[in-house]
Design an enzyme around this catalytic site. Structure first.
Site, PDB file in Angstrom:
ATOM      1  N   GLU A  88       0.823  -1.211   0.000  1.00 26.46           N
ATOM      2  CA  GLU A  88       0.000   0.000   0.000  1.00 26.46           C
ATOM      3  C   GLU A  88       0.861   1.267   0.000  1.00 26.46           C
ATOM      4  O   GLU A  88       0.403   2.334   0.415  1.00 26.46           O
ATOM      5  CB  GLU A  88      -0.959   0.011   1.203  1.00 26.46           C
ATOM      6  CG  GLU A  88      -1.921  -1.167   1.297  1.00 26.46           C
ATOM      7  CD  GLU A  88      -2.976  -1.202   0.183  1.00 26.46           C
ATOM      8  OE1 GLU A  88      -2.986  -0.295  -0.672  1.00 26.46           O
ATOM      9  OE2 GLU A  88      -3.763  -2.165   0.176  1.00 26.46           O
TER      10      GLU A  88
ATOM     11  N   HIS B  45      -2.612   1.743   8.454  1.00 28.46           N
ATOM     12  CA  HIS B  45      -3.696   0.972   7.844  1.00 28.46           C
ATOM     13  C   HIS B  45      -3.901  -0.305   8.643  1.00 28.46           C
ATOM     14  O   HIS B  45      -2.951  -1.061   8.870  1.00 28.46           O
ATOM     15  CB  HIS B  45      -3.345   0.635   6.391  1.00 28.46           C
ATOM     16  CG  HIS B  45      -4.261  -0.358   5.757  1.00 28.46           C
ATOM     17  ND1 HIS B  45      -5.628  -0.176   5.679  1.00 28.46           N
ATOM     18  CD2 HIS B  45      -4.020  -1.546   5.159  1.00 28.46           C
ATOM     19  CE1 HIS B  45      -6.172  -1.216   5.068  1.00 28.46           C
ATOM     20  NE2 HIS B  45      -5.222  -2.060   4.741  1.00 28.46           N
TER      21      HIS B  45
ATOM     22  N   HIS C 268      -6.859  -3.688   9.646  1.00 29.04           N
ATOM     23  CA  HIS C 268      -8.074  -4.428   9.290  1.00 29.04           C
ATOM     24  C   HIS C 268      -8.954  -4.527  10.543  1.00 29.04           C
ATOM     25  O   HIS C 268      -9.043  -5.586  11.170  1.00 29.04           O
ATOM     26  CB  HIS C 268      -7.709  -5.806   8.737  1.00 29.04           C
ATOM     27  CG  HIS C 268      -6.973  -5.749   7.430  1.00 29.04           C
ATOM     28  ND1 HIS C 268      -6.477  -6.857   6.792  1.00 29.04           N
ATOM     29  CD2 HIS C 268      -6.679  -4.702   6.618  1.00 29.04           C
ATOM     30  CE1 HIS C 268      -5.882  -6.500   5.645  1.00 29.04           C
ATOM     31  NE2 HIS C 268      -5.990  -5.189   5.526  1.00 29.04           N
TER      32      HIS C 268
ATOM     33  N   GLU D  24     -17.011  10.725  23.769  1.00 26.78           N
ATOM     34  CA  GLU D  24     -15.770  11.416  23.425  1.00 26.78           C
ATOM     35  C   GLU D  24     -15.457  11.358  21.934  1.00 26.78           C
ATOM     36  O   GLU D  24     -14.540  12.045  21.478  1.00 26.78           O
ATOM     37  CB  GLU D  24     -14.613  10.852  24.234  1.00 26.78           C
ATOM     38  CG  GLU D  24     -14.208   9.457  23.810  1.00 26.78           C
ATOM     39  CD  GLU D  24     -13.107   8.892  24.706  1.00 26.78           C
ATOM     40  OE1 GLU D  24     -13.379   8.729  25.902  1.00 26.78           O
ATOM     41  OE2 GLU D  24     -12.026   8.622  24.193  1.00 26.78           O
TER      42      GLU D  24
ATOM     43  N   HIS E 144     -12.805  -3.847   3.898  1.00 29.65           N
ATOM     44  CA  HIS E 144     -11.349  -4.029   3.948  1.00 29.65           C
ATOM     45  C   HIS E 144     -10.732  -3.523   5.262  1.00 29.65           C
ATOM     46  O   HIS E 144     -10.056  -4.281   5.954  1.00 29.65           O
ATOM     47  CB  HIS E 144     -10.705  -3.325   2.735  1.00 29.65           C
ATOM     48  CG  HIS E 144      -9.234  -3.532   2.633  1.00 29.65           C
ATOM     49  ND1 HIS E 144      -8.575  -3.677   1.435  1.00 29.65           N
ATOM     50  CD2 HIS E 144      -8.257  -3.604   3.585  1.00 29.65           C
ATOM     51  CE1 HIS E 144      -7.278  -3.848   1.646  1.00 29.65           C
ATOM     52  NE2 HIS E 144      -7.066  -3.809   2.950  1.00 29.65           N
TER      53      HIS E 144
HETATM   54  O1  2HA Z   1      -1.722  -7.099   3.203  1.00 26.71           O
HETATM   55  O2  2HA Z   1      -3.394  -4.800   4.307  1.00 26.71           O
HETATM   56  O3  2HA Z   1      -4.232  -3.731   2.066  1.00 26.71           O
HETATM   57  C1  2HA Z   1      -1.487  -5.777   3.425  1.00 26.71           C
HETATM   58  C2  2HA Z   1      -2.754  -5.055   3.323  1.00 26.71           C
HETATM   59  C3  2HA Z   1      -3.216  -4.660   1.999  1.00 26.71           C
HETATM   60 ZN    ZN Z   2      -5.316  -4.036   3.962  1.00 23.89          ZN
END
Ligand code: 2HA
Ligand code: ZN
Length: 276
Positions: A117, A141, A143, A171, A212
């Site tokens: 990413e 990032h 999940h 909050e 995602h």
């Molecule tokens: O595997 O999270 O979006 C890495 C990620 C791709």
């Molecule tokens: Zn991801």
């Protein structure tokens, strides 16, 4: 000689990877993290940069990041392994003078590339550097389970996600007063999703990727992790509420939010305080 792992920013990066893993947001190689080094940090670590990898296309153009150094997680690497072997799972990369190529200067000792990413990370960094006058340095990032679940049951609209998440914890509007952005499902890892995400980063510090996960931006590791954590916790409460009683018996009202904004000195855009 001083090692990279003695640097405070490096230790905070590794700790954050482990914190995210402990939260359950990083199954297998899921998620990625990047940090834009301060000028004095970049100068201090120069003697420790033992590689000059080939210049490689980023895939997007980020002239606003020319000559910057980043610490990033590696593509295909597992967050749970970062704390055990940071040198194999992370890298320091350098951006060229045009902002179109990067090269590896340290790390990924067993081979590999920076996060898949990277286009989204760098485009988000470029936008956030500009709009925060250089203060934002961390892009994360993850999940996040409950946020992902919500993208199956709520309309994929910034206004709806922001309002519903705000209502779940008092909050929340203080932690993310600008709200959250939402990107509909897209193929990850490339230029198109990077463009869509970074466009929303002009307005928001957090952007949800439907089905995602989420991207968060912040000035430091604590603030960025805290933002991700606050939003995901709010999503968890919302999932519980929706499971038990989707027609909430009571909630925090638009006027409650206006009172909160006045007392806590935040501006809450009226477009999130619509009548339902
Ligand atoms: O595997 O999270 O979006 C890495 C990620 C791709
Ligand atoms: Zn991801």
């Amino acid at each position: 000689m001083k090692q990279l792992c003695d640097e405070a920013f490096f230790q905070a990066f590794v700790r954050m990877c482990d914190d995210g893993w402990q939260q359950g947001w990083h199954e297998r190689n899921g998620g990625n993290l990047s940090y834009r080094l301060r000028p004095e940090e970049a100068v201090r670590i120069q003697p420790m940069l033992d590689q000059k990898g080939p210049w490689t296309e980023i895939g997007v153009s980020v002239p606003g990041l020319a000559k910057e150094f980043f610490l990033v997680t590696g593509s295909g690497k597992y967050f749970r392994n970062v704390i055990l072997n940071p040198e194999d799972n992370t890298a320091i990369i350098e951006i060229d003078g045009e902002g179109v190529n990067y090269r590896i200067r340290w790390g990924l000792s067993g081979g590999g590339r920076p996060t898949s990413e990277l286009p989204s990370h760098l485009m988000n960094h470029e936008v956030k550097k500009e709009v925060s006058n250089g203060r934002h340095r961390v892009i994360y990032h993850a999940h996040t389970t409950n946020v992902i679940a919500l993208t199956f049951v709520l309309p994929l609209k910034d206004e709806v996600f922001t309002r519903e998440l705000w209502e779940m914890a008092t909050e929340c509007p203080v932690v993310f007063p600008d709200g959250v952005g939402v990107v509909g499902w897209m193929v990850p890892g490339g230029r198109t999703i990077a463009q869509a995400t970074s466009k929303l980063m002009y307005q928001y510090d957090a952007v949800i990727w439907a089905h995602h996960g989420m991207f968060a931006s912040g000035e430091d590791f604590d603030g960025t992790f805290g933002l991700m954590h606050t939003i995901e916790k709010s999503a968890e409460i919302l999932m519980k509420v929706l499971a038990v009683r989707p027609d909430k018996l009571q909630t925090i009202t638009p006027d409650n939010f206006r009172d909160l904004a006045a007392d806590f000195n935040v501006t809450l855009p009226e477009r999130f305080l619509y009548d339902k």
